[in-house]
Design a protein around this motif. Structure first.
Motif, PDB file in Angstrom:
ATOM      1  N   VAL A   1       0.609  -1.147   0.039  1.00 57.32           N
ATOM      2  CA  VAL A   1       0.296   0.143  -0.021  1.00 57.32           C
ATOM      3  C   VAL A   1       0.701   1.252  -0.042  1.00 57.32           C
ATOM      4  N   GLU A   2       1.827   1.093   0.611  1.00 51.55           N
ATOM      5  CA  GLU A   2       2.932   1.987   0.832  1.00 51.55           C
ATOM      6  C   GLU A   2       3.232   2.193  -0.383  1.00 51.55           C
ATOM      7  N   GLY A   3       3.457   1.421  -0.557  1.00 58.14           N
ATOM      8  CA  GLY A   3       4.284   1.269  -2.750  1.00 58.14           C
ATOM      9  C   GLY A   3       4.137   2.822  -3.347  1.00 58.14           C
ATOM     10  N   MET A   4       2.486   1.925  -3.544  1.00 60.61           N
ATOM     11  CA  MET A   4       1.125   2.300  -4.538  1.00 60.61           C
ATOM     12  C   MET A   4       0.620   3.873  -4.630  1.00 60.61           C
ATOM     13  N   LEU A   5       1.417   4.093  -2.830  1.00 61.23           N
ATOM     14  CA  LEU A   5       0.227   5.537  -2.147  1.00 61.23           C
ATOM     15  C   LEU A   5       1.763   5.942  -3.034  1.00 61.23           C
ATOM     16  N   ASP A   6       3.091   5.515  -2.723  1.00 61.13           N
ATOM     17  CA  ASP A   6       4.260   6.526  -3.737  1.00 61.13           C
ATOM     18  C   ASP A   6       4.206   6.608  -4.805  1.00 61.13           C
ATOM     19  N   ALA A   7       3.843   5.858  -5.402  1.00 63.93           N
ATOM     20  CA  ALA A   7       4.178   5.756  -7.149  1.00 63.93           C
ATOM     21  C   ALA A   7       3.055   7.175  -7.435  1.00 63.93           C
ATOM     22  N   ALA A   8       1.669   6.716  -7.017  1.00 63.35           N
ATOM     23  CA  ALA A   8       0.613   7.536  -7.182  1.00 63.35           C
ATOM     24  C   ALA A   8       1.165   9.316  -6.686  1.00 63.35           C
ATOM     25  N   LEU A   9       1.946   9.390  -5.492  1.00 65.80           N
ATOM     26  CA  LEU A   9       1.824  11.083  -5.254  1.00 65.80           C
ATOM     27  C   LEU A   9       3.324  11.382  -6.499  1.00 65.80           C
ATOM     28  N   ARG A  10       4.453  10.531  -6.873  1.00 65.60           N
ATOM     29  CA  ARG A  10       5.490  10.929  -7.537  1.00 65.60           C
ATOM     30  C   ARG A  10       5.042  11.364  -9.227  1.00 65.60           C
ATOM     31  N   ALA A  11       3.695  10.170  -9.217  1.00 62.39           N
ATOM     32  CA  ALA A  11       2.254  11.237 -10.610  1.00 62.39           C
ATOM     33  C   ALA A  11       2.334  11.979 -10.793  1.00 62.39           C
ATOM     34  N   ARG A  12       2.183  12.097  -9.892  1.00 61.53           N
ATOM     35  CA  ARG A  12       1.481  13.780  -9.679  1.00 61.53           C
ATOM     36  C   ARG A  12       2.118  14.829  -9.627  1.00 61.53           C
ATOM     37  N   LEU A  13       2.906  14.562  -8.968  1.00 66.60           N
ATOM     38  CA  LEU A  13       4.360  15.400  -8.928  1.00 66.60           C
ATOM     39  C   LEU A  13       5.009  15.413  -9.534  1.00 66.60           C
ATOM     40  N   GLY A  14       4.969  15.277 -11.459  1.00 66.19           N
ATOM     41  CA  GLY A  14       5.247  14.518 -12.568  1.00 66.19           C
ATOM     42  C   GLY A  14       6.229  14.027 -13.241  1.00 66.19           C
ATOM     43  N   GLU A  15       6.651  12.781 -12.254  1.00 64.80           N
ATOM     44  CA  GLU A  15       7.727  11.582 -12.270  1.00 64.80           C
ATOM     45  C   GLU A  15       7.296  11.088 -13.515  1.00 64.80           C
TER      46      GLU A  15
ATOM     47  N   VAL B   1       7.040   5.428 -15.421  1.00 65.53           N
ATOM     48  CA  VAL B   1       7.317   4.889 -14.163  1.00 65.53           C
ATOM     49  C   VAL B   1       7.337   4.459 -12.591  1.00 65.53           C
ATOM     50  N   ALA B   2       6.122   5.509 -12.990  1.00 62.32           N
ATOM     51  CA  ALA B   2       5.070   5.513 -12.049  1.00 62.32           C
ATOM     52  C   ALA B   2       4.712   4.245 -11.944  1.00 62.32           C
ATOM     53  N   ARG B   3       3.853   4.292 -13.558  1.00 62.05           N
ATOM     54  CA  ARG B   3       2.743   3.381 -13.812  1.00 62.05           C
ATOM     55  C   ARG B   3       3.921   1.963 -12.836  1.00 62.05           C
ATOM     56  N   ARG B   4       4.577   1.421 -13.755  1.00 62.69           N
ATOM     57  CA  ARG B   4       5.770   0.139 -13.352  1.00 62.69           C
ATOM     58  C   ARG B   4       6.129  -0.001 -12.239  1.00 62.69           C
ATOM     59  N   ASP B   5       6.845   0.928 -10.916  1.00 62.91           N
ATOM     60  CA  ASP B   5       6.521   1.377  -9.603  1.00 62.91           C
ATOM     61  C   ASP B   5       5.231   0.689  -9.237  1.00 62.91           C
ATOM     62  N   PHE B   6       3.946   1.430  -9.223  1.00 61.30           N
ATOM     63  CA  PHE B   6       2.445   0.994  -8.674  1.00 61.30           C
ATOM     64  C   PHE B   6       2.439  -0.432  -9.111  1.00 61.30           C
ATOM     65  N   ASP B   7       2.849  -0.694 -10.565  1.00 63.16           N
ATOM     66  CA  ASP B   7       2.133  -2.635 -10.408  1.00 63.16           C
ATOM     67  C   ASP B   7       3.223  -3.295 -10.156  1.00 63.16           C
ATOM     68  N   GLU B   8       4.111  -2.865 -10.082  1.00 61.74           N
ATOM     69  CA  GLU B   8       4.872  -4.208  -9.619  1.00 61.74           C
ATOM     70  C   GLU B   8       4.486  -4.237  -7.576  1.00 61.74           C
ATOM     71  N   ALA B   9       3.697  -2.957  -6.810  1.00 62.16           N
ATOM     72  CA  ALA B   9       3.580  -2.919  -5.711  1.00 62.16           C
ATOM     73  C   ALA B   9       1.513  -3.518  -5.571  1.00 62.16           C
ATOM     74  N   LEU B  10       0.996  -3.431  -7.137  1.00 62.51           N
ATOM     75  CA  LEU B  10       0.037  -3.934  -6.863  1.00 62.51           C
ATOM     76  C   LEU B  10       0.297  -5.699  -6.804  1.00 62.51           C
ATOM     77  N   ALA B  11       1.411  -6.270  -7.706  1.00 67.61           N
ATOM     78  CA  ALA B  11       1.198  -7.314  -8.104  1.00 67.61           C
ATOM     79  C   ALA B  11       1.916  -8.319  -6.734  1.00 67.61           C
ATOM     80  N   VAL B  12       2.842  -7.331  -5.662  1.00 62.12           N
ATOM     81  CA  VAL B  12       2.750  -7.920  -4.732  1.00 62.12           C
ATOM     82  C   VAL B  12       1.316  -7.595  -3.404  1.00 62.12           C
ATOM     83  N   ALA B  13       0.712  -7.273  -3.439  1.00 63.83           N
ATOM     84  CA  ALA B  13      -0.358  -6.832  -2.448  1.00 63.83           C
ATOM     85  C   ALA B  13      -1.267  -7.470  -3.143  1.00 63.83           C
ATOM     86  N   ARG B  14      -1.004  -8.451  -4.349  1.00 65.34           N
ATOM     87  CA  ARG B  14      -2.344  -9.087  -4.904  1.00 65.34           C
ATOM     88  C   ARG B  14      -1.733 -10.607  -4.596  1.00 65.34           C
TER      89      ARG B  14
END
Length: 167
Positions: free
Chosen positions: A40-54, A58-71
């Protein structure tokens, strides 16, 4: 004397069994739920980085990796529904949709809360097991003490007193 030794052996084996059961319970808490909270922390981090202009890729890849761990770590029934909603909302939220980002944030907080509740429940269960085991050891120890006193009195009556009379 044999009963006394037997009681002490039972006490020792019961203590080993108790602690042997507690270790996996504590390990289960960590294994099952801490990984999900970290995801959850990894997904929140990736989402925040996407909102901040990353870059979105890159943000999508990190979000998807964290989502896969949660799944891979679904342990509670409500997690499945939350994860499906998170997967559905992630694309629009990472792309900049404010409403989707707010809903994604709420779903991620809900997923974290599910896992924290599960950790508290598992912790309470381990504590109950520990308290029950401690009281079992007290009862067995008290039983050993009573049997020890009885054995001492019997030895005194059958062995020590006759030897004192002879002396």
């Amino acid at each position: 004397f044999s009963v006394l030794l037997g009681l002490h052996n039972v006490t020792s084996l019961a203590a080993v069994a108790l602690f042997g059961r507690m270790a996996p319970a504590i390990e289960r808490i960590i294994e099952e739920n801490v990984a999900s909270v970290s995801a959850v922390e990894g997904m929140l981090d990736a989402a925040l980085r996407a909102r901040l202009g990353e870059p979105l890729e890159v943000a999508r890849r990190d979000f998807d990796e964290a989502l896969a761990v949660a799944r891979q770590n679904v342990t509670e029934e409500p997690e499945g529904r939350a994860l499906e909603e998170i997967a559905r909302l992630s694309g629009p939220a990472l792309a900049g949709d404010d409403a989707a980002a707010r809903r994604l944030s709420a779903e991620l907080r809900a997923l974290g809360a599910i896992n924290r509740r599960a950790m508290r429940s598992a912790d309470e269960s381990a504590q109950r097991l520990g308290i029950a085991g401690a009281w079992a050891m007290v009862v067995l120890g008290a039983g050993g003490f009573v049997v020890g006193i009885m054995t001492l009195r019997r030895l005194r009556r059958r062995l020590v007193l006759p030897l004192q009379e002879i002396g």
